[in-house]
Design a protein around this motif. Structure first.
Motif, mmCIF file in Angstrom:
data_model
loop_
_atom_site.group_PDB
_atom_site.id
_atom_site.type_symbol
_atom_site.label_atom_id
_atom_site.label_comp_id
_atom_site.label_asym_id
_atom_site.label_seq_id
_atom_site.Cartn_x
_atom_site.Cartn_y
_atom_site.Cartn_z
ATOM 1 N N GLU A 62 75.490 70.573 -21.565
ATOM 2 C CA GLU A 62 74.967 71.523 -20.571
ATOM 3 C C GLU A 62 74.439 70.751 -19.382
ATOM 4 O O GLU A 62 74.519 69.524 -19.345
ATOM 5 C CB GLU A 62 73.872 72.397 -21.196
ATOM 6 C CG GLU A 62 72.704 71.601 -21.746
ATOM 7 C CD GLU A 62 71.677 72.434 -22.515
ATOM 8 O OE1 GLU A 62 71.524 73.631 -22.237
ATOM 9 O OE2 GLU A 62 71.018 71.857 -23.382
ATOM 10 N N GLY B 206 71.045 79.950 -23.030
ATOM 11 C CA GLY B 206 70.463 80.510 -21.809
ATOM 12 C C GLY B 206 70.484 82.031 -21.783
ATOM 13 O O GLY B 206 71.455 82.656 -22.197
ATOM 14 N N VAL B 207 69.423 82.587 -21.245
ATOM 15 C CA VAL B 207 69.378 84.047 -21.062
ATOM 16 C C VAL B 207 70.416 84.447 -20.015
ATOM 17 O O VAL B 207 71.089 85.477 -20.144
ATOM 18 C CB VAL B 207 67.948 84.484 -20.678
ATOM 19 C CG1 VAL B 207 67.922 85.922 -20.198
ATOM 20 C CG2 VAL B 207 67.016 84.297 -21.873
ATOM 21 N N THR B 208 70.578 83.621 -18.981
ATOM 22 C CA THR B 208 71.601 83.908 -17.973
ATOM 23 C C THR B 208 72.988 83.789 -18.601
ATOM 24 O O THR B 208 73.882 84.593 -18.310
ATOM 25 C CB THR B 208 71.469 82.934 -16.783
ATOM 26 O OG1 THR B 208 70.078 82.712 -16.530
ATOM 27 C CG2 THR B 208 72.140 83.482 -15.537
ATOM 28 N N SER C 167 71.663 79.648 -14.784
ATOM 29 C CA SER C 167 70.270 79.520 -15.231
ATOM 30 C C SER C 167 69.435 80.584 -14.526
ATOM 31 O O SER C 167 69.866 81.156 -13.523
ATOM 32 C CB SER C 167 69.703 78.140 -14.910
ATOM 33 O OG SER C 167 69.361 78.059 -13.544
ATOM 34 N N SER C 168 68.237 80.791 -15.045
ATOM 35 C CA SER C 168 67.337 81.782 -14.458
ATOM 36 C C SER C 168 66.956 81.418 -13.038
ATOM 37 O O SER C 168 66.671 82.297 -12.228
ATOM 38 C CB SER C 168 66.055 81.893 -15.291
ATOM 39 O OG SER C 168 66.357 82.324 -16.586
ATOM 40 N N LEU D 22 70.626 74.767 -25.139
ATOM 41 C CA LEU D 22 69.746 75.927 -25.050
ATOM 42 C C LEU D 22 70.608 77.167 -24.805
ATOM 43 O O LEU D 22 71.482 77.146 -23.931
ATOM 44 C CB LEU D 22 68.758 75.765 -23.888
ATOM 45 C CG LEU D 22 67.733 76.883 -23.848
ATOM 46 C CD1 LEU D 22 66.645 76.653 -24.885
ATOM 47 C CD2 LEU D 22 67.121 77.026 -22.474
ATOM 48 N N LYS E 66 63.187 75.499 -26.747
ATOM 49 C CA LYS E 66 62.837 75.275 -25.337
ATOM 50 C C LYS E 66 61.489 74.560 -25.265
ATOM 51 O O LYS E 66 60.455 75.173 -24.969
ATOM 52 C CB LYS E 66 62.835 76.610 -24.583
ATOM 53 C CG LYS E 66 62.948 76.438 -23.078
ATOM 54 C CD LYS E 66 63.417 77.710 -22.425
ATOM 55 C CE LYS E 66 63.413 77.642 -20.911
ATOM 56 N NZ LYS E 66 64.205 76.559 -20.331
ATOM 57 N N TYR F 72 58.187 76.648 -23.798
ATOM 58 C CA TYR F 72 58.000 77.373 -22.551
ATOM 59 C C TYR F 72 59.146 78.339 -22.307
ATOM 60 O O TYR F 72 60.186 78.283 -22.974
ATOM 61 C CB TYR F 72 57.860 76.410 -21.369
ATOM 62 C CG TYR F 72 59.154 75.749 -20.926
ATOM 63 C CD1 TYR F 72 59.741 74.737 -21.680
ATOM 64 C CD2 TYR F 72 59.808 76.155 -19.758
ATOM 65 C CE1 TYR F 72 60.931 74.138 -21.267
ATOM 66 C CE2 TYR F 72 60.983 75.552 -19.335
ATOM 67 C CZ TYR F 72 61.542 74.548 -20.098
ATOM 68 O OH TYR F 72 62.717 73.967 -19.702
ATOM 69 N N ALA G 241 69.117 71.735 -16.538
ATOM 70 C CA ALA G 241 68.323 72.954 -16.709
ATOM 71 C C ALA G 241 69.221 74.175 -16.528
ATOM 72 O O ALA G 241 68.833 75.169 -15.922
ATOM 73 C CB ALA G 241 67.161 72.983 -15.718
ATOM 74 N N SER G 242 70.433 74.067 -17.043
ATOM 75 C CA SER G 242 71.396 75.164 -16.872
ATOM 76 C C SER G 242 72.517 75.014 -17.893
ATOM 77 O O SER G 242 72.678 73.942 -18.481
ATOM 78 C CB SER G 242 71.993 75.132 -15.460
ATOM 79 O OG SER G 242 72.642 73.894 -15.238
ATOM 80 N N ASN G 243 73.269 76.071 -18.100
ATOM 81 C CA ASN G 243 74.437 76.013 -18.988
ATOM 82 C C ASN G 243 75.700 75.775 -18.171
ATOM 83 O O ASN G 243 75.760 76.111 -16.988
ATOM 84 C CB ASN G 243 74.549 77.311 -19.805
ATOM 85 C CG ASN G 243 73.436 77.426 -20.837
ATOM 86 O OD1 ASN G 243 72.568 78.288 -20.751
ATOM 87 N ND2 ASN G 243 73.433 76.529 -21.803
ATOM 88 N N ARG H 140 63.525 84.553 -27.418
ATOM 89 C CA ARG H 140 63.777 83.108 -27.533
ATOM 90 C C ARG H 140 62.459 82.347 -27.730
ATOM 91 O O ARG H 140 62.399 81.393 -28.505
ATOM 92 C CB ARG H 140 64.504 82.615 -26.281
ATOM 93 C CG ARG H 140 64.941 81.168 -26.388
ATOM 94 C CD ARG H 140 65.858 80.776 -25.254
ATOM 95 N NE ARG H 140 65.177 80.798 -23.963
ATOM 96 C CZ ARG H 140 65.781 80.631 -22.792
ATOM 97 N NH1 ARG H 140 67.091 80.449 -22.741
ATOM 98 N NH2 ARG H 140 65.103 80.666 -21.662
HETATM 99 N N1 PDD Z 1 65.778 75.952 -17.715
HETATM 100 N N2 PDD Z 1 69.774 74.659 -20.535
HETATM 101 C C1 PDD Z 1 68.620 74.022 -20.295
HETATM 102 C C2 PDD Z 1 68.441 72.629 -20.798
HETATM 103 C C3 PDD Z 1 67.601 74.663 -19.565
HETATM 104 O O1 PDD Z 1 66.444 74.041 -19.341
HETATM 105 C C4 PDD Z 1 67.819 75.975 -19.066
HETATM 106 C C5 PDD Z 1 66.788 76.717 -18.277
HETATM 107 C C6 PDD Z 1 69.055 76.591 -19.330
HETATM 108 C C7 PDD Z 1 69.376 77.990 -18.845
HETATM 109 O O2 PDD Z 1 68.601 78.937 -19.498
HETATM 110 P P1 PDD Z 1 68.209 80.330 -18.813
HETATM 111 O O3 PDD Z 1 69.476 80.950 -18.391
HETATM 112 O O4 PDD Z 1 67.515 81.071 -19.904
HETATM 113 O O5 PDD Z 1 67.316 80.018 -17.631
HETATM 114 C C8 PDD Z 1 70.007 75.912 -20.082
HETATM 115 C C9 PDD Z 1 64.707 76.536 -16.940
HETATM 116 C C10 PDD Z 1 65.167 77.422 -15.845
HETATM 117 C C11 PDD Z 1 63.776 75.423 -16.481
HETATM 118 O O6 PDD Z 1 63.566 74.514 -17.280
HETATM 119 O O7 PDD Z 1 63.252 75.479 -15.359
#
Ligand code: PDD
Length: 283
Positions: free
Chosen positions: A180, A207-209, A244-245, A205, A147, A33, A183-185, A52
């Protein structure tokens, strides 16, 4: 206008949108996803998200359900038809529907599902407010760079954090280093003022952010290192934050109840929130 979801070629009312009970995403978490932030109706860094997604699909040998440019068009169409300006678009691709069997099905077509969700517009005030995190063991598999929707350890750790009165959990590996958030770095600023975030290998992961913030860090000429950091370093850090996004950049002002630095968002993270707001706050 009802909120729509996209399911395998059709835009359906969100409330009634369904996938088959034998979808492999549902049975095996055999699915990947992306969550792409929206600002003013536009996607933030779509190229990086679709890049990604391409990597996740290739590594798991799942075909693109539709060509990449079509997927981008569908995402844009769904966002427009749902009239979402601030929020995110969720994209999920599973290996498809087939009688339950661990082996890849010979003839399944990948399933594509997209939804959108509204959130409050980006607000540097909210983004700049500090949060507390707790530390929990990282019990996930060893391909966290992909992901996938197999998020049960993340879900458990997040709930544990909320139950403990914290915003999130940072996950700790067997070597005592932080991987991490759920759901974020994770980032820290060391005593001498060096930004540190973990190397983007199979342990986290990418992260794009995280990549967007690294761009800002380079542009600003700030000192940074990509390497694992220990729990001890995090607890002694001058500043800490997560990216995170869905959460942008959030200062972390407490770890397991102990203050980070003076317990307030520090100057570096505040500077990064401002730079982020300027670059990505209104697209
Ligand atoms: N999660 N690490 C993990 C385990 C994540 O699930 C996410 C993002 C990130 C940050 O990635 P990005 O900057 O690309 O959002 C790091 C999304 C937001 C989610 O599962 O809802």
């Amino acid at each position: 206008m009802p909120r729509l979801a996209y399911v395998n070629g059709r835009y359906l009312p969100h409330g009634g949108a369904r996938v088959h009970v034998e979808d492999r995403g549902y049975q095996f978490a055999d699915a990947v996803y992306e969550v792409i932030a929206l600002r003013g109706g536009r996607q933030v860094e779509p190229e990086r998200h679709f890049g990604r997604l391409d990597r996740s699909l290739r590594e798991l040998r799942i075909d693109w359900p539709v060509p990449r440019h079509v997927m981008r068009f569908v995402a844009e169409t769904l966002v427009r038809r749902n009239g979402v300006r601030d929020g995110y678009v969720y994209i999920q691709v599973s290996r498809g529907v087939a009688p339950r069997d661990h082996a890849f099905p010979a003839a399944a077509r990948p399933s594509l599902v997209m939804t959108t969700r509204r959130t409050r517009p980006f607000d540097a005030g909210v983004a700049g407010r500090g949060v507390g995190i707790v530390l929990r063991p990282d019990i996930r598999w060893k391909r966290r760079d992909l992901k996938t929707v197999g998020l049960l350890p993340n879900v458990m750790a997040k709930q544990d954090a909320l139950d403990a009165g914290a915003f999130d959990a940072w996950l700790v590996d067997d070597a005592g280093t932080i991987t991490e958030g759920t759901a974020s770095n994770a980032w820290i600023v060391t005593g001498p003022g060096v930004l540190v975030t973990r190397t983007a290998d199979a342990d986290i992961l990418n992260g794009v952010t995280r990549l967007g913030v690294l761009d800002l860090v380079r542009e600003a000429g700030l000192r940074f290192e990509e390497r694992p950091f220990t729990v001890d370093e995090a607890k002694r850090a001058r500043e800490a934050f997560l990216t995170s996004s869905t959460n942008w950049i959030r200062p972390v002002v407490a770890i397991d109840g102990d203050p980070v630095g003076d317990g307030e968002p520090g100057p570096l993270v505040r500077r990064l929130v401002a730079a982020y707001a300027e670059s990505f706050g209104a697209v």
